[in-house]
Design a protein around this motif. Structure first.
Motif, PDB file in Angstrom:
ATOM      1  N   ARG A   1      -1.558  10.737  -3.092  1.00 30.90           N
ATOM      2  CA  ARG A   1      -2.256  10.121  -3.802  1.00 30.90           C
ATOM      3  C   ARG A   1      -3.644  10.974  -3.906  1.00 30.90           C
TER       4      ARG A   1
ATOM      5  N   TYR B   1       0.714  -1.288  -0.102  1.00 27.28           N
ATOM      6  CA  TYR B   1       0.102  -0.089   0.029  1.00 27.28           C
ATOM      7  C   TYR B   1       0.701   1.192   0.119  1.00 27.28           C
ATOM      8  N   LEU B   2       0.490   2.159  -0.792  1.00 23.17           N
ATOM      9  CA  LEU B   2       1.252   3.313  -1.063  1.00 23.17           C
ATOM     10  C   LEU B   2       2.811   3.366  -1.485  1.00 23.17           C
TER      11      LEU B   2
ATOM     12  N   GLN C   1       4.679   1.297  -0.030  1.00 23.71           N
ATOM     13  CA  GLN C   1       5.829   1.012   1.125  1.00 23.71           C
ATOM     14  C   GLN C   1       5.534  -0.628   1.403  1.00 23.71           C
TER      15      GLN C   1
ATOM     16  N   ARG D   1       2.724  10.219   1.529  1.00 23.90           N
ATOM     17  CA  ARG D   1       2.375   9.468   0.290  1.00 23.90           C
ATOM     18  C   ARG D   1       0.774   9.721   0.183  1.00 23.90           C
ATOM     19  N   ALA D   2      -0.078   9.280   1.218  1.00 22.85           N
ATOM     20  CA  ALA D   2      -1.363   9.402   1.167  1.00 22.85           C
ATOM     21  C   ALA D   2      -2.142  10.661   0.694  1.00 22.85           C
TER      22      ALA D   2
ATOM     23  N   GLN E   1       4.108   7.631   5.510  1.00 23.64           N
ATOM     24  CA  GLN E   1       3.025   7.112   4.915  1.00 23.64           C
ATOM     25  C   GLN E   1       1.814   8.379   4.632  1.00 23.64           C
TER      26      GLN E   1
END
Length: 322
Positions: free
Chosen positions: A136, A50-51, A53, A132-133, A129
């Protein structure tokens, strides 16, 4: 690999599921599931990395939830908050521990509780994290103009509110049950903040809202009591609503109306055809709700120090509660 054995579903659960399914149109179920499939694909929930990672969405979400508590959080609390199986949650926590992202320990005052907290490496990983979220999400929204982004944001807020309400359960409990008294104490504290002098002696006694004389309901969200309401019998055929209250965190969801509907059903089940209540002038939202739900203002039917307005409503016969 051995095939996974599915436990048989109890007949009572199957009947309850059938009743619920009959209350919702098939096209509504299909639309909800279609949206779920689309959304989970778009946000990358199906990706084991996810993302980009090194972990699936479940572990990434667990990192976020652990960080939400500065001094760590118990696995028990996480299990209740996320609605996860204990074994699955434990495996995810151990996987994060093996990655050096979290530290698992025993609670210093209760050795039955296992506590989880982020390590320094976990804090760094979570920061990346979140970055990146955000990127996105921004990429997803750039395809919309400003008005469309506002519309989408408002629609998501509405969806979250309704999903929260749908997940809340309302249960009938004894008037002396710990959750019932805890809700009433919170209710008293809430009114004390408004009136300055509301005390526990102004609350109904457990015997008034239990058994044949009345009913008491508590609303639960993720295992936490977030609302209540009581019903007591004034005289044959006449009932009174008492202490309809919703926790500040759960207000503006529509929960007060849901509690009111449950109380009305309980009243009809007991053969009460008239409901009364009193309220204070400062509780403008409550008065508006009662009027919207069919209650009409009447002269005082009881002398109560905090009562400024009195209402009543005639009920229609109802099926017994199941």
């Amino acid at each position: 690999m051995e095939p996974v054995q599915t436990e048989p579903v109890p007949a009572e659960q199957v009947r309850a599921e059938q009743v619920r399914a009959e209350q919702v149109r098939a096209e509504q179920v299909a639309a909800f599931r279609r949206f779920n499939r689309y959304f989970t694909r778009r946000i990358g929930a199906l990706d084991d990395h996810y993302l980009g990672q090194g972990r699936p969405l479940g572990e990434a979400r667990l990192l976020f939830e652990v960080a939400d508590a500065e001094t760590g959080v118990s696995l028990r609390t996480l299990r209740a908050r996320l609605g996860l199986d204990a074994g699955y949650l434990s495996r995810m926590a151990k996987a994060l521990e093996a990655q050096g992202m979290v530290r698992i320990s025993v609670h210093p005052e209760d050795n039955r509780l296992r506590m989880v907290e982020l390590t320094p490496a976990g804090h760094v990983e979570l920061k990346e994290q979140n970055r990146r979220a955000d990127v996105r999400t921004a990429d997803l929204l750039t395809g919309l103009d400003a008005r469309q982004r506002t519309d989408l944001t408002e629609a998501m807020a509405t969806a979250r509110r309704l999903l929260r309400l749908a997940a809340i359960t309302v249960e009938r409990v004894d008037g002396a049950a710990p959750d019932a008294r805890a809700c009433l104490e919170a209710y008293a504290a809430d009114l004390t903040a408004r009136f300055g002098s509301f005390t526990a002696s102004d609350l109904v006694g457990p015997e008034e809202v239990s058994g044949a004389t009345g009913a008491f309901f508590v609303a639960y969200e993720e295992g936490r009591a977030v609302g209540c309401g009581g019903l007591r019998t004034l005289e044959p055929g006449v009932g009174e609503l008492k202490h309809v209250w919703v926790h500040p965190d759960a207000r503006r969801l529509g929960l007060a109306r849901r509690l009111l509907e449950q109380l009305e059903r309980a009243a009809a089940e007991r053969g009460l055809n008239l409901l009364r209540l009193d309220t204070n002038a400062s509780l403008t939202e409550a008065r508006a709700m009662y009027r919207a739900c069919g209650y009409r203002e009447i002269p005082a039917y009881v002398d109560h120090v905090y009562a400024d307005h009195w209402f009543e409503k005639r009920l229609t016969p109802s099926e017994p509660l199941r």
